[in-house]
Design a protein around this motif. Structure first.
Motif, PDB file in Angstrom:
ATOM      1  N   ILE A  79       0.841  -1.205   0.000  1.00 50.08           N
ATOM      2  CA  ILE A  79       0.000   0.000   0.000  1.00 50.08           C
ATOM      3  C   ILE A  79       0.877   1.257   0.000  1.00 50.08           C
ATOM      4  O   ILE A  79       0.586   2.241  -0.653  1.00 50.08           O
ATOM      5  CB  ILE A  79      -0.963  -0.011   1.222  1.00 50.08           C
ATOM      6  CG1 ILE A  79      -2.043  -1.080   1.028  1.00 50.08           C
ATOM      7  CG2 ILE A  79      -1.602   1.357   1.458  1.00 50.08           C
ATOM      8  CD1 ILE A  79      -2.883  -1.385   2.263  1.00 50.08           C
ATOM      9  N   LEU A 100      -1.705   5.818   7.817  1.00 51.49           N
ATOM     10  CA  LEU A 100      -2.888   6.512   8.351  1.00 51.49           C
ATOM     11  C   LEU A 100      -2.749   8.025   8.223  1.00 51.49           C
ATOM     12  O   LEU A 100      -3.691   8.710   7.841  1.00 51.49           O
ATOM     13  CB  LEU A 100      -3.086   6.139   9.820  1.00 51.49           C
ATOM     14  CG  LEU A 100      -3.870   4.862  10.092  1.00 51.49           C
ATOM     15  CD1 LEU A 100      -3.792   4.496  11.570  1.00 51.49           C
ATOM     16  CD2 LEU A 100      -5.334   4.999   9.682  1.00 51.49           C
ATOM     17  N   ASP A 119      -3.529   9.153   4.941  1.00 55.45           N
ATOM     18  CA  ASP A 119      -4.866   8.693   4.514  1.00 55.45           C
ATOM     19  C   ASP A 119      -4.804   7.668   3.380  1.00 55.45           C
ATOM     20  O   ASP A 119      -5.687   7.620   2.532  1.00 55.45           O
ATOM     21  CB  ASP A 119      -5.752   9.885   4.105  1.00 55.45           C
ATOM     22  CG  ASP A 119      -6.036  10.790   5.286  1.00 55.45           C
ATOM     23  OD1 ASP A 119      -6.332  10.265   6.360  1.00 55.45           O
ATOM     24  OD2 ASP A 119      -5.936  12.028   5.126  1.00 55.45           O
ATOM     25  N   PHE A 120      -3.756   6.856   3.383  1.00 57.53           N
ATOM     26  CA  PHE A 120      -3.684   5.761   2.411  1.00 57.53           C
ATOM     27  C   PHE A 120      -4.626   4.623   2.814  1.00 57.53           C
ATOM     28  O   PHE A 120      -5.034   3.834   1.983  1.00 57.53           O
ATOM     29  CB  PHE A 120      -2.261   5.188   2.309  1.00 57.53           C
ATOM     30  CG  PHE A 120      -1.288   6.098   1.611  1.00 57.53           C
ATOM     31  CD1 PHE A 120      -1.725   7.018   0.665  1.00 57.53           C
ATOM     32  CD2 PHE A 120       0.071   6.024   1.876  1.00 57.53           C
ATOM     33  CE1 PHE A 120      -0.832   7.846   0.007  1.00 57.53           C
ATOM     34  CE2 PHE A 120       0.981   6.855   1.229  1.00 57.53           C
ATOM     35  CZ  PHE A 120       0.514   7.772   0.296  1.00 57.53           C
ATOM     36  N   ILE A 121      -4.881   4.531   4.119  1.00 53.41           N
ATOM     37  CA  ILE A 121      -5.764   3.465   4.608  1.00 53.41           C
ATOM     38  C   ILE A 121      -6.782   4.057   5.582  1.00 53.41           C
ATOM     39  O   ILE A 121      -6.535   5.084   6.215  1.00 53.41           O
ATOM     40  CB  ILE A 121      -4.982   2.329   5.324  1.00 53.41           C
ATOM     41  CG1 ILE A 121      -4.176   2.875   6.509  1.00 53.41           C
ATOM     42  CG2 ILE A 121      -4.083   1.581   4.368  1.00 53.41           C
ATOM     43  CD1 ILE A 121      -3.543   1.789   7.358  1.00 53.41           C
ATOM     44  N   SER A 122      -7.917   3.372   5.684  1.00 53.42           N
ATOM     45  CA  SER A 122      -8.946   3.808   6.632  1.00 53.42           C
ATOM     46  C   SER A 122      -8.601   3.261   8.018  1.00 53.42           C
ATOM     47  O   SER A 122      -7.746   2.371   8.153  1.00 53.42           O
ATOM     48  CB  SER A 122     -10.303   3.277   6.192  1.00 53.42           C
ATOM     49  OG  SER A 122     -10.319   1.875   6.328  1.00 53.42           O
ATOM     50  N   LEU A 123      -9.276   3.783   9.037  1.00 55.26           N
ATOM     51  CA  LEU A 123      -9.050   3.270  10.398  1.00 55.26           C
ATOM     52  C   LEU A 123      -9.462   1.807  10.496  1.00 55.26           C
ATOM     53  O   LEU A 123      -8.827   1.011  11.174  1.00 55.26           O
ATOM     54  CB  LEU A 123      -9.861   4.097  11.410  1.00 55.26           C
ATOM     55  CG  LEU A 123      -9.320   5.480  11.733  1.00 55.26           C
ATOM     56  CD1 LEU A 123     -10.310   6.248  12.579  1.00 55.26           C
ATOM     57  CD2 LEU A 123      -7.989   5.395  12.475  1.00 55.26           C
ATOM     58  N   SER A 124     -10.531   1.489   9.783  1.00 54.98           N
ATOM     59  CA  SER A 124     -11.013   0.102   9.797  1.00 54.98           C
ATOM     60  C   SER A 124      -9.968  -0.826   9.172  1.00 54.98           C
ATOM     61  O   SER A 124      -9.729  -1.931   9.659  1.00 54.98           O
ATOM     62  CB  SER A 124     -12.337   0.039   9.035  1.00 54.98           C
ATOM     63  OG  SER A 124     -12.753  -1.261   8.844  1.00 54.98           O
ATOM     64  N   LYS A 125      -9.331  -0.352   8.100  1.00 57.10           N
ATOM     65  CA  LYS A 125      -8.277  -1.145   7.457  1.00 57.10           C
ATOM     66  C   LYS A 125      -7.078  -1.296   8.406  1.00 57.10           C
ATOM     67  O   LYS A 125      -6.481  -2.371   8.507  1.00 57.10           O
ATOM     68  CB  LYS A 125      -7.840  -0.453   6.161  1.00 57.10           C
ATOM     69  CG  LYS A 125      -6.753  -1.186   5.405  1.00 57.10           C
ATOM     70  CD  LYS A 125      -7.279  -2.419   4.723  1.00 57.10           C
ATOM     71  CE  LYS A 125      -6.226  -3.098   3.884  1.00 57.10           C
ATOM     72  NZ  LYS A 125      -6.801  -4.160   3.060  1.00 57.10           N
ATOM     73  N   ILE A 173     -11.207  -1.614  16.095  1.00 53.43           N
ATOM     74  CA  ILE A 173     -11.175  -0.305  15.447  1.00 53.43           C
ATOM     75  C   ILE A 173     -11.194   0.812  16.490  1.00 53.43           C
ATOM     76  O   ILE A 173     -10.590   1.863  16.311  1.00 53.43           O
ATOM     77  CB  ILE A 173     -12.328  -0.164  14.425  1.00 53.43           C
ATOM     78  CG1 ILE A 173     -12.206   1.147  13.662  1.00 53.43           C
ATOM     79  CG2 ILE A 173     -13.682  -0.302  15.056  1.00 53.43           C
ATOM     80  CD1 ILE A 173     -13.090   1.250  12.452  1.00 53.43           C
ATOM     81  N   ASN A 174     -11.874   0.560  17.611  1.00 52.48           N
ATOM     82  CA  ASN A 174     -11.947   1.593  18.642  1.00 52.48           C
ATOM     83  C   ASN A 174     -10.575   1.857  19.260  1.00 52.48           C
ATOM     84  O   ASN A 174     -10.247   2.985  19.608  1.00 52.48           O
ATOM     85  CB  ASN A 174     -12.950   1.168  19.713  1.00 52.48           C
ATOM     86  CG  ASN A 174     -13.711   2.365  20.249  1.00 52.48           C
ATOM     87  OD1 ASN A 174     -13.713   3.438  19.636  1.00 52.48           O
ATOM     88  ND2 ASN A 174     -14.346   2.192  21.383  1.00 52.48           N
ATOM     89  N   ARG A 228      -8.706   3.928  16.805  1.00 48.67           N
ATOM     90  CA  ARG A 228      -9.309   5.261  16.799  1.00 48.67           C
ATOM     91  C   ARG A 228      -8.794   6.107  17.969  1.00 48.67           C
ATOM     92  O   ARG A 228      -8.565   7.295  17.841  1.00 48.67           O
ATOM     93  CB  ARG A 228     -10.822   5.057  16.928  1.00 48.67           C
ATOM     94  CG  ARG A 228     -11.656   6.242  16.676  1.00 48.67           C
ATOM     95  CD  ARG A 228     -13.118   5.833  16.650  1.00 48.67           C
ATOM     96  NE  ARG A 228     -13.948   6.926  17.078  1.00 48.67           N
ATOM     97  CZ  ARG A 228     -14.395   7.060  18.307  1.00 48.67           C
ATOM     98  NH1 ARG A 228     -14.134   6.175  19.228  1.00 48.67           N
ATOM     99  NH2 ARG A 228     -15.128   8.114  18.625  1.00 48.67           N
ATOM    100  N   ILE A 279      -4.329   6.406  17.565  1.00 49.02           N
ATOM    101  CA  ILE A 279      -3.617   7.029  16.452  1.00 49.02           C
ATOM    102  C   ILE A 279      -3.873   8.535  16.428  1.00 49.02           C
ATOM    103  O   ILE A 279      -5.008   8.986  16.372  1.00 49.02           O
ATOM    104  CB  ILE A 279      -4.051   6.410  15.114  1.00 49.02           C
ATOM    105  CG1 ILE A 279      -3.853   4.894  15.125  1.00 49.02           C
ATOM    106  CG2 ILE A 279      -3.326   7.054  13.939  1.00 49.02           C
ATOM    107  CD1 ILE A 279      -2.436   4.408  15.172  1.00 49.02           C
TER     108      ILE A 279
END
Lengths: 340, 169
Positions: A95, A311, A314-320, A329-330, A333, A336
Motif C-alpha cells: 500500500i 494513516l 490517509d492511504f488506509i482507513s481506520l477500519s483497514k 477499530i476503537n 481510533r 492514532i
C-alpha cells in the motif's frame, strides 16, 4: 489458525456451516456468505480480511527450535499466525509502495565449521555497519535490514522459528513467553542464522551440529571475539569472577551461560572449568535463572511505524488499520494521532 | 423507507464519534432512514457500545442490511487496497441503495468522493441537528469543541469555521 479441526470449527459455529462447506471454503471451491465470514472471523479471533487474501505465501527453509513435546496442531497454528502477520506486513508495504527486498550478505560464505560461523558473524556486522559495539535493539537492526520479525507469546515448548518467504524474505519469530530479554536476543540471532548461513552442501550435518553452529553464530554476533577477550582480559583465564560475567551480560545483552560457553569455545577457559561453572550456576540459580539484568528494549516498531505513516497520509482507513493490526477499530481510533 | 426521504449509510467511525459525543439519540431522530451493514456492526467489540447500538437496531432506527452480495463487496475490497472488508460493505450498500454515505474516516471519504458518492461527516450531522432545531446552537458549539478530544484526527479548521458560522447566524 486456532489449532482447531474443521469439525471443531463447525461445532464452534453452532452448525451454521458444515465441516464439508468449511473444507470447500478452505480449498477455494466455494465462497462463504457474509454472515458465515463474520461468524468464522469471530470464532477464530481474526479479522474477516484473513479469508479474503489475494496471494498465498510460499514458505521455505522452515526451521523450528522447539521441544519434541510441541503438539503438531499447535505448531501448525503458530506457523499460520506467523504467515498471517507476514501477509499483513507485505500488504501494508505494498500500500505504501515499498518493495520488500533482501540480499543475504552471507550467501557466498560456505559454512563448514565454527571458524566459518565466526567469519559469518563478523561479515554480517560489517555488512550492516554495526562495528564491534553492543547492539542496543536487535529487532530494530533486523527490521531495518529487511528481516521480518515477529514476537509471539506461546506455549513454553517453543523458543522460536524462522523461514523464507518466496525464497527471499527472511522471517524470524521468537517466543517471548516470560523469557528474559537476553534469551530473546539470542534466539533472534540463532533463528536468523538458520536462514542466512549457507551450510556446505558436500557435508551432511546432523541437526545437533547445525544447532551448535547457529548457537556459535549468535554468540559471535552478539559479542565479537576480540571484544570478549578484551573484556575478559586475556587469552587464558584460570578463574573468573561472576561479576565480570554480569558486567558483560549487562553491556552486551548476552546471558552468562552463553558467555561461559563461548569462553570455552575460544579456549579462554578449560573444559573442566566450564563444567564447574555450569554446576555452580545450576546449584546457585537453578536451570534458567541467573544474576544480572540487561536493560534493553526489544520491541517491534517497523509495522506500527508504517501503519502510522499510512494513516497519516490517509492511504488506509481506520477500519483497514484495525484489520492489518488485528486489533479493534476503537483501539486504533483512540491510539492514532496525526496533526491536521 | 418509513416515509423518510433519504438514506444514510453509516460506517463504524461515525457511530463511535456520535456515541462519544452523546448525540446518538438525537441523530436517530433525524428524518432519514439509517442503514449499516453487519460487517460494520461486527467491528464493534466493546460490550457497552454493542448494547447501545443494539437498542437502535431493536427499535428499527438502524437497519442492518445483510443483502450485500459477497462477490460485489470483494470486488470493491480488491480494487481499493486502503479499505477494509467493512468499508467495502458500506460502499457496496451506499451504491446499491443510492444513499448518502456518512463517515468520519478520511480515506473512506476520499474514495467515496472519487466514485461520486454523496458523502458527509459528523460536522454535517451537527449542522443538521441545529437546522432541524433538535439541539441548540450552544449545544452544537459545545459538541464541536468537544469533538477534537474524542477524535484526534478531525479537521480543526473546518470545526472552527462551523463554530464561526453558527455564531454569525
Amino acid at each position: 489458525m486456532a489449532g482447531m479441526s474443521l469439525q471443531e470449527l463447525s461445532d464452534s459455529l453452532n452448525n451454521l456451516v458444515t465441516k464439508q462447506a468449511l473444507s470447500k471454503y478452505e480449498q477455494g471451491a466455494m465462497n462463504p456468505t457474509n454472515e458465515v465470514l463474520i461468524a468464522l472471523s469471530k470464532s477464530l479471533n481474526v479479522k474477516p480480511e484473513y479469508f479474503l487474501k489475494k496471494e498465498i505465501l510460499n514458505l521455505s527453509n522452515i526451521s523450528f527450535r522447539k521441544k519434541t513435546t510441541l503438539l503438531k496442531n499447535t505448531e501448525e497454528s503458530i506457523i499460520e499466525k506467523a504467515k498471517d502477520y507476514v501477509e499483513r506486513f507485505l500488504e501494508l508495504e505494498s500500500i505504501l509502495g515499498i518493495e520488500s527486498t533482501f540480499v543475504n550478505p552471507l550467501s557466498k560464505l560456505v559454512i563448514k565449521d565454527k571458524n566459518d560461523t565466526s567469519k559469518a558473524a563478523s561479515l554480517l556486522r560489517d555488512n550492516w555497519n554495526l562495528g564491534n559495539n553492543p547492539i542496543p535493539s536487535l529487532i530494530e537492526t533486523l527490521e531495518l535490514n529487511g528481516v521480518k520479525v515477529l514476537l509471539i507469546d506461546e506455549v513454553d515448548e517453543i523458543d522460536g522459528f524462522s523461514f523464507l518467504v518466496d525464497s527471499s524474505i527472511p522471517v524470524v519469530i521468537v517466543n517471548t513467553n516470560s523469557k528474559p530479554i537476553e534469551r530473546i536476543r539470542f534466539t533472534l540471532i540463532h533463528e536468523l542464522a538458520h536462514i542466512l548461513l549457507n551450510f556446505d552442501s558436500k557435508h551432511i550435518f546432523e541437526n545437533k551440529e547445525i544447532e551448535r553452529l547457529c548457537h556459535h553464530f549468535a554468540s559471535s554476533f552478539l559479542i565479537p571475539s576480540e571484544k570478549l577477550i578484551a573484556m575478559i582480559g586475556g587469552l587464558h583465564r584460570s578463574y573468573i569472577n561472576i561479576k565480570e560475567l554480569i558486567s558483560i551480560k549487562e553491556y552486551y545483552g548476552i546471558s552468562i551461560r552463553a558467555t561461559v560457553h563461548r569462553l570455552l569455545e575460544i579456549e579462554v577457559i578449560s573444559q573442566t572449568y566450564y563444567q564447574r561453572w555450569m554446576i555452580y550456576m545450576s546449584k546457585t540459580y537453578g536451570q534458567k535463572n541467573e544474576p544480572g539484568k540487561y536493560v534493553g528494549d526489544e520491541r517491534l516498531r517497523l509495522f506500527e511505524q508504517l501503519m502510522n505513516r499510512a494513516l497519516a497520509e490517509d492511504f488506509i482507513s481506520l477500519s483497514k488499520a484495525a484489520s492489518l493490526m488485528n486489533v479493534s477499530i476503537n483501539k486504533i481510533r483512540k491510539d492514532i494521532a496525526s496533526v491536521r | 423507507m418509513l416515509g423518510k426521504s433519504k438514506i444514510l449509510i453509516n460506517d463504524s467511525c461515525v457511530l463511535f464519534d456520535l456515541a462519544d459525543l452523546n448525540l446518538l439519540n438525537d441523530f436517530f431522530e433525524l428524518e432519514y432512514s439509517f442503514y449499516t451493514t453487519p460487517q460494520v456492526i461486527s467491528e464493534i467489540r466493546d460490550e457497552v457500545q454493542l448494547v447501545e447500538m443494539g437498542k437502535f437496531i431493536d427499535n428499527s432506527s438502524l437497519i442492518v442490511d445483510s443483502n450485500g452480495d459477497f462477490e460485489s463487496i470483494q470486488l470493491i475490497y480488491d480494487k481499493y487496497a486502503g479499505l477494509s472488508y467493512a468499508d467495502s460493505s458500506v460502499l457496496e450498500l451506499a451504491i446499491r441503495l443510492e444513499g448518502i454515505l456518512l463517515s468520519s474516516d478520511k480515506a473512506l471519504r476520499n474514495i467515496s468522493k472519487r466514485i461520486n458518492l454523496d458523502v458527509r461527516g459528523v460536522l454535517w450531522v451537527i449542522k443538521e441537528l441545529v437546522i432541524k432545531r433538535m439541539i441548540s446552537k450552544e449545544t452544537a458549539e459545545m459538541k464541536l469543541k468537544e469533538y477534537p478530544e474524542i477524535n484526534i484526527r478531525v479537521p480543526l479548521n473546518e470545526i472552527k469555521k462551523l463554530i464561526n458560522d453558527l455564531q454569525k447566524e
